[in-house]
Motif scaffolding. Structure first.
Motif, mmCIF file in Angstrom:
data_model
loop_
_atom_site.group_PDB
_atom_site.id
_atom_site.type_symbol
_atom_site.label_atom_id
_atom_site.label_comp_id
_atom_site.label_asym_id
_atom_site.label_seq_id
_atom_site.Cartn_x
_atom_site.Cartn_y
_atom_site.Cartn_z
ATOM 1 N N MET A 42 66.126 103.764 26.580
ATOM 2 C CA MET A 42 66.421 103.315 27.950
ATOM 3 C C MET A 42 66.109 101.768 28.037
ATOM 4 N N THR A 43 67.283 101.035 27.957
ATOM 5 C CA THR A 43 67.134 99.481 28.185
ATOM 6 C C THR A 43 67.786 99.209 29.293
ATOM 7 N N ALA A 44 67.359 97.838 29.890
ATOM 8 C CA ALA A 44 68.022 97.185 30.675
ATOM 9 C C ALA A 44 69.279 97.286 30.943
ATOM 10 N N ALA A 45 69.984 96.962 29.602
ATOM 11 C CA ALA A 45 71.581 96.955 29.503
ATOM 12 C C ALA A 45 72.261 98.475 29.638
ATOM 13 N N THR A 46 71.254 99.501 29.617
ATOM 14 C CA THR A 46 71.966 100.735 29.758
ATOM 15 C C THR A 46 71.644 101.415 30.967
ATOM 16 N N PRO A 47 72.882 101.624 31.777
ATOM 17 C CA PRO A 47 72.737 102.666 32.820
ATOM 18 C C PRO A 47 72.215 103.937 32.632
ATOM 19 N N PHE A 48 71.113 104.369 33.341
ATOM 20 C CA PHE A 48 70.526 105.751 32.863
ATOM 21 C C PHE A 48 70.628 106.860 33.920
ATOM 22 N N ALA A 49 71.196 108.018 33.379
ATOM 23 C CA ALA A 49 71.332 109.051 34.460
ATOM 24 C C ALA A 49 69.976 109.385 35.140
ATOM 25 N N GLY A 50 69.972 109.640 36.537
ATOM 26 C CA GLY A 50 68.984 109.629 37.319
ATOM 27 C C GLY A 50 68.723 108.518 38.203
ATOM 28 N N PHE A 51 68.892 107.388 37.899
ATOM 29 C CA PHE A 51 68.923 106.268 38.598
ATOM 30 C C PHE A 51 69.530 106.514 39.921
ATOM 31 N N GLU A 52 70.563 107.006 40.177
ATOM 32 C CA GLU A 52 70.984 107.154 41.559
ATOM 33 C C GLU A 52 70.232 107.890 42.469
ATOM 34 N N ALA A 53 69.561 108.839 41.931
ATOM 35 C CA ALA A 53 68.596 109.618 42.671
ATOM 36 C C ALA A 53 67.442 108.750 43.252
ATOM 37 N N LEU A 54 66.961 107.754 42.240
ATOM 38 C CA LEU A 54 65.673 107.259 42.809
ATOM 39 C C LEU A 54 66.173 105.928 43.759
ATOM 40 N N ALA A 55 67.521 105.441 43.627
ATOM 41 C CA ALA A 55 67.922 104.594 44.485
ATOM 42 C C ALA A 55 68.517 105.070 45.587
ATOM 43 N N TYR A 56 68.436 106.471 45.867
ATOM 44 C CA TYR A 56 68.949 107.318 47.009
ATOM 45 C C TYR A 56 67.855 107.253 48.138
ATOM 46 N N HIS A 57 66.869 107.639 47.600
ATOM 47 C CA HIS A 57 65.718 107.383 48.552
ATOM 48 C C HIS A 57 64.411 107.461 47.391
ATOM 49 N N GLY A 58 63.000 106.836 47.844
ATOM 50 C CA GLY A 58 62.183 106.957 47.011
ATOM 51 C C GLY A 58 61.533 108.272 46.835
ATOM 52 N N GLY A 59 60.194 108.383 46.435
ATOM 53 C CA GLY A 59 59.222 109.502 46.280
ATOM 54 C C GLY A 59 59.776 110.861 45.311
ATOM 55 N N ASP A 60 60.672 110.506 44.490
ATOM 56 C CA ASP A 60 61.010 111.783 43.550
ATOM 57 C C ASP A 60 60.347 111.476 42.293
ATOM 58 N N LEU A 61 59.334 111.773 42.195
ATOM 59 C CA LEU A 61 58.578 111.532 40.645
ATOM 60 C C LEU A 61 59.110 112.720 39.931
ATOM 61 N N ALA A 62 59.695 113.742 40.372
ATOM 62 C CA ALA A 62 60.265 114.614 39.375
ATOM 63 C C ALA A 62 61.329 113.851 38.539
ATOM 64 N N VAL A 63 62.149 113.072 39.478
ATOM 65 C CA VAL A 63 63.253 112.249 38.481
ATOM 66 C C VAL A 63 62.651 111.342 37.539
ATOM 67 N N ALA A 64 61.525 110.686 38.081
ATOM 68 C CA ALA A 64 61.075 109.701 37.475
ATOM 69 C C ALA A 64 60.412 110.323 35.903
ATOM 70 N N ARG A 65 59.804 111.278 36.146
ATOM 71 C CA ARG A 65 59.082 112.128 34.782
ATOM 72 C C ARG A 65 60.262 112.539 33.990
ATOM 73 N N ARG A 66 61.362 112.783 34.272
ATOM 74 C CA ARG A 66 62.730 113.153 33.607
ATOM 75 C C ARG A 66 63.072 111.711 32.762
ATOM 76 N N LEU A 67 63.069 110.854 33.579
ATOM 77 C CA LEU A 67 63.549 109.566 32.899
ATOM 78 C C LEU A 67 62.543 108.910 31.894
ATOM 79 N N ALA A 68 61.287 108.788 32.323
ATOM 80 C CA ALA A 68 60.455 108.519 31.300
ATOM 81 C C ALA A 68 59.098 109.707 31.005
ATOM 82 N N PRO A 69 59.490 110.436 30.213
ATOM 83 C CA PRO A 69 58.718 111.528 29.902
ATOM 84 C C PRO A 69 57.354 111.145 29.258
ATOM 85 N N ASP A 70 57.365 109.914 28.467
ATOM 86 C CA ASP A 70 56.251 109.528 27.772
ATOM 87 C C ASP A 70 55.548 108.692 28.506
#
Lengths: 339, 339
Positions: free
Chosen positions: A1-29
């Motif tokens: 995941m880098t600034a240059a790479t669009p990443f899956a799930g970003f739409e969910a976070l841009a749609y509304h906030g508060g979805d930590l579940a999506v964040a956990r999948r994007l950054a599991p570590d």
């Protein structure tokens, strides 16, 4: 995941906030626990009052709902509790109004909370975004989020009253969503004197830091309030929401302390961001909208550090920051933002 | 207030149970505390589990709702959590389905919970009551409360499956409201194998004694479930309802104990009533429907004794009795019923 790479799930976070579940999948570590700054919820919740077990066990009866609505009317300065309706969150009211009102052409002021447009489209209406508040008078219904989310723009209540009058003269409806007005421009609230035909929405969960409780209110004419109550049904608000809402809405001392604390926190967040090269675009005491040329990269760096902020699909240089809840959260945010 | 005098407020109590506020106005001098036997809610609630404060403070995220729906699918034996939808009570699902489905002619089986007819009429449908379940096949939608409230009538699942098939063949919908099936005829539930096009409703609050929490479920096809989820919106279930629901639905030991206890309580209530000249017409383990020539006079005597039961406007010889919660409640009921 880098600034240059669009990443899956970003739409969910841009749609509304508060979805930590999506964040956990994007950054599991990412380091635990997550710090969620992606919403505009007071990080210092109203302390839960004791309430009788019947709030859990019994169907909420009409008298207890009436007590809650009276407490909300007093808190918001609404002229008559009969015109104030409690619901399981202002989102539920937004959805219900879009079905109840006959509006087919709906204008929404500026880039704002997407829930309004979604609800009206789902109800079959045409929705147009306008940038001049006075242009809303030409629609069947006009929606103003005041103060606005995310930029904090405030429209003066006199101007909204005039707009409400112009809409009502044509049989239209003004909807003013005051979800974030409690700590900013509360004196501009239309709840104490809603223009004829206008509907004012208030959120409980954001100001009182209890978004999981699901509680919100509408202030409207008696006729609209009656229709809204009928549509919401007999047991629309939970027993705990009634009990906690009654206590919190009557607690003026807590509100005054919260106002002072949030003002200090918002100023501290501004300083933190400005020192690191961000421009503060606006916001309210519950969130700040900030701009930086590398905002998207910072978003991803924060994510890897276990800090979730709110990006915008159509504004890649902007992030919205909620307020950290504790000194540990402030320190982790400062460290993750870097130099 | 005598048996011969119709009294204001009776309609409110005959409309649905649970409104102690009305009872208090009718019998202001009744001994305290009131004993509410007017609903069919388990009087021995599921003990509240500890849950993290985030259930109160955060917006419920999609993952936590998915966990709740998985727990409900396991508990009800539903084939796929994707077809199971959580809502803030089955009443909310009833109201939402009446708006979502295109049915214009709706058949409802027998005298039953009035909420179905009300919701469909509010949505503009024509509603007809039929007494033969097979006649429901001729409508756009057929509604069966199974077991029925208040008489406890049970329709076998094979017969309902055939009805669902006949309705679906014409593009119609079968709605089976299983609000009271947990402790009666659970093996007749259609949740494990809903017929194509059918929608099965389950109530959490009644079986678990937590009606104030507002939690219920629908089991449907994936397509209907998706539409229902979209209509309910992003935060339809509160954080506490998710946390408590997840714990309770997975607790098989509690359910087995509740089943045994309620069976004994229901048998005890039958004996108490039969000994005093009442005929048991039917019911479920959570309420009993009983008949007596002087039922209306007994209702008023109970009211003056601080015991609220459920009368029926169109059946003056019948009362519905919920289960007393404690030995004190059993004694007060026995004393108020008289010899």
């Amino acid at each position: 995941m880098t600034a240059a790479t669009p990443f899956a799930g970003f739409e969910a976070l841009a749609y509304h906030g508060g979805d930590l579940a999506v964040a956990r999948r994007l950054a599991p570590d990412a380091p635990q626990p997550w710090i969620d700054l992606s919403t505009g919820i007071n990080p210092h919740p109203y302390p839960l009052p004791a309430f009788p077990p019947e709030a859990w066990t019994r169907l909420p009866d009409r008298d207890s709902v009436a007590r809650l609505e009276a407490a909300a009317a007093a808190r918001y300065g609404a002229p008559d509790p009969a015109g104030l309706v409690a619901a399981a969150g202002s989102q539920e009211i937004i959805q219900t109004l879009a079905r109840l009102l006959p509006a087919r052409r709906v204008g929404v002021l500026g880039a704002t909370y997407a829930g309004h447009e979604r609800a009206w489209r789902a109800a079959g209406a045409m929705v147009e975004r306008v940038d001049d508040v006075d242009r809303l008078a030409a629609f069947d219904a006009g929606v103003v989020v005041n103060p606005n989310n995310p930029d904090g723009r405030i429209v003066a209540k006199d101007r909204l009253a005039a707009l409400g009058g112009a809409l009502a003269a044509r049989g239209g409806t003004l909807i003013v969503d005051e979800a974030f007005i409690d700590f900013d421009a509360a004196e501009q609230s239309l709840a104490p004197a809603p223009p004829a035909g206008a509907i004012v929405l208030r959120s409980f969960g954001k100001a009182y830091g209890l978004a999981g409780l699901r509680l919100g209110f509408a202030v409207a004419s008696f006729e609209v309030a009656q229709r809204l109550r009928a549509a919401l049904g007999p047991w629309a608000v939970s027993g705990p929401a009634i009990a906690i809402g009654c206590a919190a809405l009557a607690d003026e001392a807590w509100l005054a302390e919260a106002r002072a604390r949030l003002a200090a926190d918002a100023a501290r967040l501004d300083r933190l961001l400005i020192e690191r090269g961000w421009a503060i675009i606006g916001g309210t005491k519950l969130f700040r909208l900030a701009e930086h040329p590398e905002a998207r990269a910072v978003f991803e760096r924060l994510l890897r550090a276990g800090v979730l902020t709110r990006p915008f699909a159509d504004a890649p240089r902007r992030l919205r920051f909620g307020l950290p809840a504790s000194s540990e959260h402030w320190e982790r945010l400062a460290a993750a933002l870097g130099g």
